[in-house]
Design an enzyme around this catalytic site. Structure first.
Site, PDB file in Angstrom:
ATOM      1  N   SER A  10       0.866  -1.183   0.000  1.00  0.00           N
ATOM      2  CA  SER A  10       0.000   0.000   0.000  1.00  0.00           C
ATOM      3  C   SER A  10       0.897   1.226   0.000  1.00  0.00           C
ATOM      4  O   SER A  10       1.789   1.352   0.841  1.00  0.00           O
ATOM      5  CB  SER A  10      -0.867  -0.004   1.250  1.00  0.00           C
ATOM      6  OG  SER A  10      -1.276   1.319   1.544  1.00  0.00           O
ATOM      7  N   HIS A  35      -1.472  -1.797  -4.283  1.00  0.00           N
ATOM      8  CA  HIS A  35      -2.746  -1.582  -3.596  1.00  0.00           C
ATOM      9  C   HIS A  35      -2.897  -0.076  -3.409  1.00  0.00           C
ATOM     10  O   HIS A  35      -2.140   0.541  -2.646  1.00  0.00           O
ATOM     11  CB  HIS A  35      -2.702  -2.325  -2.255  1.00  0.00           C
ATOM     12  CG  HIS A  35      -3.908  -2.136  -1.387  1.00  0.00           C
ATOM     13  ND1 HIS A  35      -4.992  -2.984  -1.430  1.00  0.00           N
ATOM     14  CD2 HIS A  35      -4.193  -1.208  -0.435  1.00  0.00           C
ATOM     15  CE1 HIS A  35      -5.899  -2.597  -0.540  1.00  0.00           C
ATOM     16  NE2 HIS A  35      -5.437  -1.509   0.080  1.00  0.00           N
ATOM     17  N   ASP A  37      -4.992   3.052  -2.208  1.00  0.00           N
ATOM     18  CA  ASP A  37      -6.045   3.383  -1.248  1.00  0.00           C
ATOM     19  C   ASP A  37      -6.753   4.674  -1.630  1.00  0.00           C
ATOM     20  O   ASP A  37      -6.193   5.763  -1.486  1.00  0.00           O
ATOM     21  CB  ASP A  37      -5.439   3.513   0.157  1.00  0.00           C
ATOM     22  CG  ASP A  37      -5.058   2.162   0.732  1.00  0.00           C
ATOM     23  OD1 ASP A  37      -5.928   1.283   0.797  1.00  0.00           O
ATOM     24  OD2 ASP A  37      -3.879   1.988   1.112  1.00  0.00           O
ATOM     25  N   MET A  39      -9.715   7.229  -0.863  1.00  0.00           N
ATOM     26  CA  MET A  39     -10.598   7.643   0.239  1.00  0.00           C
ATOM     27  C   MET A  39     -11.296   8.935  -0.143  1.00  0.00           C
ATOM     28  O   MET A  39     -10.685   9.807  -0.764  1.00  0.00           O
ATOM     29  CB  MET A  39      -9.778   7.869   1.512  1.00  0.00           C
ATOM     30  CG  MET A  39      -8.948   6.673   1.928  1.00  0.00           C
ATOM     31  SD  MET A  39      -8.164   6.974   3.514  1.00  0.00           S
ATOM     32  CE  MET A  39      -7.033   5.576   3.589  1.00  0.00           C
ATOM     33  N   MET A  71     -12.432   3.153  -0.572  1.00  0.00           N
ATOM     34  CA  MET A  71     -13.040   3.491   0.721  1.00  0.00           C
ATOM     35  C   MET A  71     -13.893   4.740   0.503  1.00  0.00           C
ATOM     36  O   MET A  71     -13.533   5.853   0.912  1.00  0.00           O
ATOM     37  CB  MET A  71     -11.931   3.708   1.759  1.00  0.00           C
ATOM     38  CG  MET A  71     -11.258   2.398   2.148  1.00  0.00           C
ATOM     39  SD  MET A  71      -9.707   2.644   3.026  1.00  0.00           S
ATOM     40  CE  MET A  71      -8.584   2.759   1.647  1.00  0.00           C
ATOM     41  N   PHE A 146      -6.557   4.957   7.749  1.00  0.00           N
ATOM     42  CA  PHE A 146      -5.187   5.397   7.995  1.00  0.00           C
ATOM     43  C   PHE A 146      -4.214   4.219   7.963  1.00  0.00           C
ATOM     44  O   PHE A 146      -4.573   3.113   8.386  1.00  0.00           O
ATOM     45  CB  PHE A 146      -5.090   6.086   9.364  1.00  0.00           C
ATOM     46  CG  PHE A 146      -5.975   7.289   9.463  1.00  0.00           C
ATOM     47  CD1 PHE A 146      -5.536   8.536   9.036  1.00  0.00           C
ATOM     48  CD2 PHE A 146      -7.278   7.162   9.944  1.00  0.00           C
ATOM     49  CE1 PHE A 146      -6.376   9.642   9.097  1.00  0.00           C
ATOM     50  CE2 PHE A 146      -8.122   8.269  10.007  1.00  0.00           C
ATOM     51  CZ  PHE A 146      -7.675   9.514   9.583  1.00  0.00           C
ATOM     52  N   ASP A 174      -5.647  -6.534   5.060  1.00  0.00           N
ATOM     53  CA  ASP A 174      -5.123  -5.174   4.897  1.00  0.00           C
ATOM     54  C   ASP A 174      -5.234  -4.432   6.217  1.00  0.00           C
ATOM     55  O   ASP A 174      -6.326  -4.275   6.758  1.00  0.00           O
ATOM     56  CB  ASP A 174      -5.942  -4.475   3.802  1.00  0.00           C
ATOM     57  CG  ASP A 174      -5.542  -3.023   3.592  1.00  0.00           C
ATOM     58  OD1 ASP A 174      -4.452  -2.631   4.032  1.00  0.00           O
ATOM     59  OD2 ASP A 174      -6.330  -2.296   2.959  1.00  0.00           O
TER      60      ASP A 174
END
Ligand code: DX5
Ligand code: ZN
Length: 221
Positions: A10, A35, A37, A39, A71, A146, A174
């Site tokens: 990540s 990966h 992320d 958000m 997310m 986070f 994860d």
């Protein structure tokens, strides 16, 4: 084909101003996939980046397998732009979604693989009826939002249940996963391993990635 061990760093805690270089370095050090992320500041109390950034990254990195961990409150909204940005696996949280099958179908129609993600408070039974249409299930081992949080070992029964019932399913973990916690993930049956801080912050990324993969492999039949 039997399931394989895959390590996907990540980049959340990497230097995001140097995303392409940081990502290439991880791939050069043996990462199987990236990966990413995503958000939205609504589903989780944090903001990262969206499809414009993923598309720019894809322009720099042509070959690698990209997973976006969505997310976000409305995953349906970002399917087309993420497909256009070159995403391979679109993993979304089921919690805010009313019609999961509608979203999975649209992801597939857009040419991407489907990942179903669940937060620590979501029982695995809640996604049972969708597993047949998914390529991967992501069991979160921290509250999403986070990097750098502590691994929640009490999520492992979810992984064990999935592995016992779906021997060929790709199961991803994860959050707080690294050399200290990989054994318990691998033993439970996880085969796709996201690791942020433990890999990105290491002085020897290659060694950490290889160690994580070897532990997962040692539990694969
Ligand atoms: C948390 C993210 C994770 C996180 C992993 O919301 O989904 O991917 O960045 O980072 P570590 O391994 O540091 O927990
Ligand atoms: Zn993630």
């Amino acid at each position: 084909m039997p399931i394989q061990a895959k390590i996907g760093p990540s980049i959340l805690n990497a230097d995001l101003a140097n995303l392409a270089a940081e990502s290439q370095k991880l791939l050069d050090n043996g990462a199987d996939y990236l990966h990413l992320d995503v958000m939205d500041g609504a589903f989780v109390p944090n903001l990262t980046f969206g499809h414009p950034m993923v598309k720019c990254l894809r322009n720099h990195i042509k070959e690698a397998f990209f997973e976006t961990h969505m997310m976000v409150q409305n995953p349906e909204q970002w399917i087309a732009p993420m497909a256009d940005a070159g995403v391979n696996l679109y993993t979304f949280h089921v919690e805010p979604v009313k019609d999961v099958c509608n979203v999975t179908r649209k992801i597939q129609e857009a040419g991407m693989k489907v990942g179903l993600a669940i937060k620590p408070g979501t029982e695995v039974k809640e996604i049972e009826k969708y597993i047949d249409v998914a390529d991967l299930v992501l069991v979160m081992t921290v509250e999403p939002g986070f990097g750098g949080q502590s691994f929640m070992a009490d999520m492992m029964p979810k992984v064990e249940w999935l592995r016992n019932n779906y021997p060929n399913l790709d199961i991803e973990v994860d959050g707080g996963v690294g050399p200290k916690t990989i054994d318990c993930c691998a033993k439970a049956g996880a085969n796709w391993i996201v690791s942020g801080t433990a890999v990105v912050g290491s002085a020897d990324q290659r060694q950490v990635i290889s160690e994580l993969r070897n532990v997962v492999k040692s539990y694969l039949k």
